[in-house]
Design an enzyme around this catalytic site. Structure first.
Site, mmCIF file in Angstrom:
data_model
loop_
_atom_site.group_PDB
_atom_site.id
_atom_site.type_symbol
_atom_site.label_atom_id
_atom_site.label_comp_id
_atom_site.label_asym_id
_atom_site.label_seq_id
_atom_site.Cartn_x
_atom_site.Cartn_y
_atom_site.Cartn_z
ATOM 1 N N LYS A 12 -7.994 5.472 -20.874
ATOM 2 C CA LYS A 12 -9.275 4.824 -20.566
ATOM 3 C C LYS A 12 -10.397 5.533 -21.342
ATOM 4 O O LYS A 12 -10.204 5.896 -22.484
ATOM 5 C CB LYS A 12 -9.486 4.805 -19.057
ATOM 6 N N GLY A 61 -6.319 3.684 -9.610
ATOM 7 C CA GLY A 61 -7.305 4.735 -9.372
ATOM 8 C C GLY A 61 -7.630 4.944 -7.905
ATOM 9 O O GLY A 61 -8.603 5.623 -7.569
ATOM 10 N N GLU A 64 0.002 -4.456 -12.847
ATOM 11 C CA GLU A 64 -0.896 -3.442 -12.302
ATOM 12 C C GLU A 64 -1.732 -4.064 -11.177
ATOM 13 O O GLU A 64 -2.766 -4.696 -11.448
ATOM 14 C CB GLU A 64 -1.837 -2.918 -13.384
ATOM 15 N N GLU A 105 -9.579 -3.593 -15.918
ATOM 16 C CA GLU A 105 -10.946 -3.088 -16.152
ATOM 17 C C GLU A 105 -11.642 -3.897 -17.244
ATOM 18 O O GLU A 105 -12.856 -4.110 -17.198
ATOM 19 C CB GLU A 105 -10.898 -1.585 -16.487
ATOM 20 N N SER A 112 -1.675 4.205 -9.762
ATOM 21 C CA SER A 112 -1.465 5.457 -9.027
ATOM 22 C C SER A 112 -0.032 5.989 -9.143
ATOM 23 O O SER A 112 0.553 6.463 -8.167
ATOM 24 C CB SER A 112 -1.873 5.295 -7.557
ATOM 25 N N HIS A 134 -6.202 -5.570 -19.570
ATOM 26 C CA HIS A 134 -6.306 -4.595 -18.474
ATOM 27 C C HIS A 134 -7.350 -5.071 -17.463
ATOM 28 O O HIS A 134 -8.369 -5.650 -17.846
ATOM 29 C CB HIS A 134 -6.679 -3.215 -19.030
ATOM 30 N N ASN A 161 -2.471 5.491 -20.300
ATOM 31 C CA ASN A 161 -3.739 4.832 -20.621
ATOM 32 C C ASN A 161 -4.860 5.805 -20.276
ATOM 33 O O ASN A 161 -5.153 6.033 -19.104
ATOM 34 C CB ASN A 161 -3.872 3.536 -19.805
#
Ligand code: 13P
Length: 256
Positions: free
Chosen positions: A14, A177, A171, A101, A217, A99, A12
């Site tokens: 992003k 991150g 996730e 985000e 990660s 996701h 991904n």
């Protein structure tokens, strides 16, 4: 859709890599990662880079491409959005949905994620539905409740015939991150919770066959232990997938 049980290694990107950086990445990645029949490799570049990606990777049918998000409607006056059918036309074969985000920055709640998954399935793209808890939710003992709610909302909105076409990604938000990876035991536990939630609505066979990827990660130095964790059927990689060498090492990891 016929069932494909091969593990998935997904990138991904992003909001990184326009068309030029995409071509530069592939110049290196395609040399470092050679086709392997026992696994699937999928990239989610920004949608504006999908065509450049496919052109640069045209000699490599072992690698497929998806988009990171689509609108819940088929078309309309929605400035800045793309539809699932446009993604198909551009050559994509997958789409992410839900996701964290998107959930945090763009207000994609369970109901909207469910509508997006319906669009994705209708258009013929393969969805990867992302679920996961925040640190606060985990510390409040709410892991099972959050995952069951997120999984249940999608399965309730999708016709039974589509249940087997869903790929899932667990996730944990606290691992994205942050450099803080879920331990293989944490991942195995959460994947079992997701699988049980799938079984509740979609039945035991669909739950057993469902691919559940881990994301958060993932790096070359932890891929082997994560892939050995029970119930982990692949990975969804952010930061490390931006580096051709790192992602080639992840995709080339040893399998069981
Ligand atoms: P990182 O690998 O950078 O933690 O990102 C994970 C992720 O969000 C993949 O979708």
């Amino acid at each position: 859709m016929t069932h494909d049980s091969r593990p998935v290694f997904a990138a991904n990107w992003k909001m990184f890599k326009g068309p030029r950086a995409t071509r530069e990445f592939l110049d290196e990645f395609l040399v470092r990662y050679q086709p392997a029949v026992d696994r699937r490799v999928v990239f989610f570049p920004p949608s504006i880079s999908v065509e450049a990606f496919l052109f640069a990777a045209s000699a490599r049918p072992d690698i497929t491409v998806g988009v990171q998000d689509v609108h819940a409607e088929g078309e309309g006056a929605h400035t800045g959005a793309i539809s699932a059918s446009m993604a198909v036309e551009a050559g994509a074969s997958w789409s992410l949905a839900g996701h964290s985000e998107r959930r945090r920055e763009f207000g994609d709640d369970d109901a909207l994620v469910a509508r997006k998954v319906r669009q994705i399935l209708q258009s013929g793209l393969a969805p990867i539905v992302c679920v996961g808890e925040t640190l606060e939710e985990r510390e409040a003992g709410d892991l099972t409740g959050v995952l069951a709610r997120q999984v249940g909302a999608v399965l309730a909105a999708v016709e039974t015939a589509g249940h087997a076409d869903l790929t899932w990604a667990y996730e944990p938000v606290w691992a994205i991150g942050t450099g803080r990876t879920a331990s293989p035991d944490d991942a195995a536990e959460a994947h079992q919770i997701v699988r049980s939630a799938i079984a509740t609505r979609a039945g035991d066979v669909t739950a057993e066959q469902a691919a559940i990827l881990y994301g958060g990660s993932v790096k070359p130095n932890n891929i082997d232990s994560l892939m050995e964790a029970p119930g982990v059927n692949g990975v969804l990689v952010g930061g490390a997938s931006l580096h051709a060498g790192d992602f080639a090492a992840i995709c080339g990891c040893r399998l069981g």
